[in-house]
Design a protein around this motif. Structure first.
Motif, short mmCIF file in Angstrom:
data_model
loop_
_atom_site.label_atom_id
_atom_site.label_comp_id
_atom_site.label_asym_id
_atom_site.label_seq_id
_atom_site.Cartn_x
_atom_site.Cartn_y
_atom_site.Cartn_z
N ASP A 22 0.81 -1.23 0.00
CA ASP A 22 0.00 0.00 0.00
C ASP A 22 0.84 1.28 0.00
OD1 ASP A 22 -2.36 -1.44 0.15
OD2 ASP A 22 -2.45 -1.36 2.35
N THR A 23 0.26 2.30 -0.63
CA THR A 23 0.78 3.66 -0.48
C THR A 23 -0.13 4.38 0.51
OG1 THR A 23 1.63 3.72 -2.72
CG2 THR A 23 1.20 5.85 -1.68
N ILE A 24 0.48 5.01 1.51
CA ILE A 24 -0.29 5.67 2.57
C ILE A 24 0.18 7.13 2.68
CG2 ILE A 24 -0.85 5.64 5.05
CD1 ILE A 24 -1.89 3.15 3.72
N VAL A 25 -0.75 8.01 3.03
CA VAL A 25 -0.42 9.42 3.21
C VAL A 25 -0.53 9.78 4.69
CG1 VAL A 25 -1.04 11.80 2.63
CG2 VAL A 25 -1.31 9.99 0.90
N ASP A 26 0.52 10.42 5.22
CA ASP A 26 0.45 11.01 6.57
C ASP A 26 0.20 12.51 6.36
OD1 ASP A 26 0.74 11.98 9.09
OD2 ASP A 26 2.65 10.99 9.49
N ALA A 27 -1.00 12.96 6.66
CA ALA A 27 -1.39 14.35 6.36
C ALA A 27 -0.88 15.34 7.39
CB ALA A 27 -2.92 14.43 6.26
N HIS A 79 -3.88 20.25 -0.15
CA HIS A 79 -3.28 20.17 -1.49
C HIS A 79 -2.72 18.79 -1.82
CE1 HIS A 79 -2.60 24.68 -0.64
NE2 HIS A 79 -3.75 24.51 -1.28
N ILE A 80 -3.07 17.79 -1.03
CA ILE A 80 -2.52 16.44 -1.22
C ILE A 80 -2.69 15.96 -2.66
CG2 ILE A 80 -3.01 13.99 -0.66
CD1 ILE A 80 -3.34 14.88 2.28
N ILE A 84 -0.41 13.44 -5.26
CA ILE A 84 -0.70 12.01 -5.37
C ILE A 84 -2.21 11.77 -5.45
CG2 ILE A 84 -0.32 11.87 -2.84
CD1 ILE A 84 0.31 8.83 -3.51
N HIS A 85 -2.58 10.79 -6.32
CA HIS A 85 -4.00 10.46 -6.49
C HIS A 85 -4.33 9.04 -6.07
CE1 HIS A 85 -4.17 14.08 -8.90
NE2 HIS A 85 -5.46 14.03 -8.73
N ASP A 86 -3.30 8.21 -6.04
CA ASP A 86 -3.54 6.78 -5.85
C ASP A 86 -2.97 6.36 -4.49
OD1 ASP A 86 -4.21 4.23 -6.32
OD2 ASP A 86 -2.72 3.86 -7.91
N PHE A 87 -3.85 6.17 -3.50
CA PHE A 87 -3.38 5.78 -2.17
C PHE A 87 -4.45 4.92 -1.52
CE2 PHE A 87 -4.73 10.24 -2.39
CZ PHE A 87 -5.97 10.14 -1.78
N LYS A 88 -4.00 4.10 -0.57
CA LYS A 88 -4.96 3.24 0.14
C LYS A 88 -5.63 4.00 1.28
CE LYS A 88 -6.53 -0.78 2.01
NZ LYS A 88 -5.63 -1.86 2.41
N GLY A 89 -4.83 4.80 1.98
CA GLY A 89 -5.40 5.49 3.14
C GLY A 89 -4.62 6.74 3.49
N VAL A 90 -5.28 7.57 4.31
CA VAL A 90 -4.68 8.83 4.74
C VAL A 90 -4.89 8.95 6.25
CG1 VAL A 90 -4.69 11.35 4.48
CG2 VAL A 90 -5.28 9.89 2.52
N ILE A 91 -3.85 9.37 6.97
CA ILE A 91 -4.05 9.58 8.41
C ILE A 91 -3.82 11.03 8.79
CG2 ILE A 91 -3.26 7.19 8.81
CD1 ILE A 91 -1.01 8.50 10.53
N ILE A 115 -10.30 16.54 3.86
CA ILE A 115 -11.06 15.29 3.94
C ILE A 115 -12.09 15.21 2.81
CG2 ILE A 115 -12.75 14.05 5.39
CD1 ILE A 115 -11.02 15.03 7.80
N GLU A 116 -12.72 16.34 2.52
CA GLU A 116 -13.68 16.37 1.39
C GLU A 116 -12.98 16.04 0.07
OE1 GLU A 116 -16.87 19.71 2.97
OE2 GLU A 116 -15.27 20.28 1.61
N ASN A 117 -11.74 16.50 -0.09
CA ASN A 117 -10.99 16.21 -1.32
C ASN A 117 -10.63 14.73 -1.41
OD1 ASN A 117 -10.92 18.90 -1.99
ND2 ASN A 117 -8.84 19.26 -1.23
N ILE A 118 -10.27 14.14 -0.27
CA ILE A 118 -9.72 12.78 -0.26
C ILE A 118 -10.82 11.71 -0.41
CG2 ILE A 118 -8.57 11.07 1.22
CD1 ILE A 118 -7.14 13.58 2.50
N LEU A 119 -11.94 11.89 0.26
CA LEU A 119 -12.95 10.81 0.32
C LEU A 119 -13.35 10.28 -1.07
CD1 LEU A 119 -15.28 11.86 3.28
CD2 LEU A 119 -13.73 9.90 3.17
N PRO A 120 -13.61 11.16 -2.07
CA PRO A 120 -14.00 10.62 -3.38
C PRO A 120 -12.89 9.86 -4.07
CG PRO A 120 -14.41 12.99 -3.24
CD PRO A 120 -13.61 12.62 -2.05
N LYS A 121 -11.63 10.12 -3.67
CA LYS A 121 -10.49 9.45 -4.32
C LYS A 121 -10.20 8.07 -3.74
CE LYS A 121 -9.35 12.64 -7.17
NZ LYS A 121 -9.57 12.35 -8.59
#
Ligand SMILES: C[S@@+](CC[C@H](N)C(=O)[O-])C[C@H]1O[C@@H](n2cnc3c(N)ncnc32)[C@H](O)[C@@H]1O
Length: 186
Positions: A22-27, A79-80, A84-91, A115-121
């Motif tokens: 997985d690719t994960i984002v630490d916000a 601005h995440i 990047i557009h392709d990730f499994k999860g964001v914390i 969060i609004e930006n990330i959820l649809p992705k």
């Protein structure tokens, strides 16, 4: 034994959902402890923070552990998707940098926007995990707005788990874990 039950519980959830591919984002990179945790479980981690101090502390921590599967980005988490557009999860571990300037903190507007930006992705089985700290002013505002917003999500697509310490004094931190259980196009 660790004594931060909320962070320990958040990490247990992440252990359950993160795979080595997985690719994960630490916000909210902060001092890099969560980034390090993620880098030891995921294939690759993108970590964001708006402060030079956070980037420097995290770089030091990762270097000390010989970690190379992380990209540190100095930018705000709304601005995440510029990176990047392709990730499994964001914390998100909200609030201010421990041992840093307590005036520089996450805020309800940028947190919600991110969060609004990330959820649809997110794809099916993708997630957002958020640790919220209502014990300080901005944290309480974030807690109220996030709770309102999560109530509006489509229940067929998102499951919202909340873990808190209901009988503890002084507004202890809590966890939201948003799991996408169905792709939005279906
Ligand atoms: C509680 S700390 C994170 C702790 C961190 N995860 C750790 O393990 O040390 C919150 C961090 O969020 C950062 N932050 C605040 N607003 C931000 C924003 N809009 N985008 C990205 N990071 C932000 C702060 O600079 C701070 O370093």
């Amino acid at each position: 034994m660790k004594n931060n039950l909320i962070i320990e519980t958040a990490h247990n959830l992440l252990d359950q959902y993160i795979c080595s591919t997985d690719t994960i984002v630490d916000a909210t990179m902060g001092n890099g402890h969560d980034t390090l945790f993620l880098s030891q479980r995921a294939k690759f981690v993108y970590a964001f923070d708006i402060q030079d101090q956070a980037i420097a502390e995290t770089k030091k921590l990762l270097d000390n552990h010989s970690i190379h599967n992380v990209k540190l980005i100095k930018d705000s988490h709304e601005h995440i998707l510029n990176y990047i557009h392709d990730f499994k999860g964001v914390i998100f571990n909200l609030g201010y940098l421990p041992n840093g300037d307590k005036q520089i903190t996450t805020t309800k507007d940028t947190t919600l926007k991110a969060i609004e930006n990330i959820l649809p992705k997110l794809k099916k089985d993708g997630f957002i995990l958020i640790v919220v700290y209502p014990g300080h002013k901005q944290g309480m505002e974030e807690s109220i707005e996030l709770s309102k917003y999560f109530q509006t999500l489509n229940q067929n697509i998102f499951k919202v788990l909340r873990t808190d310490l209901p009988f503890q004094d002084n507004q202890p931190p809590l966890i939201y874990f948003i799991l996408k259980v169905k792709d939005e196009s279906h």
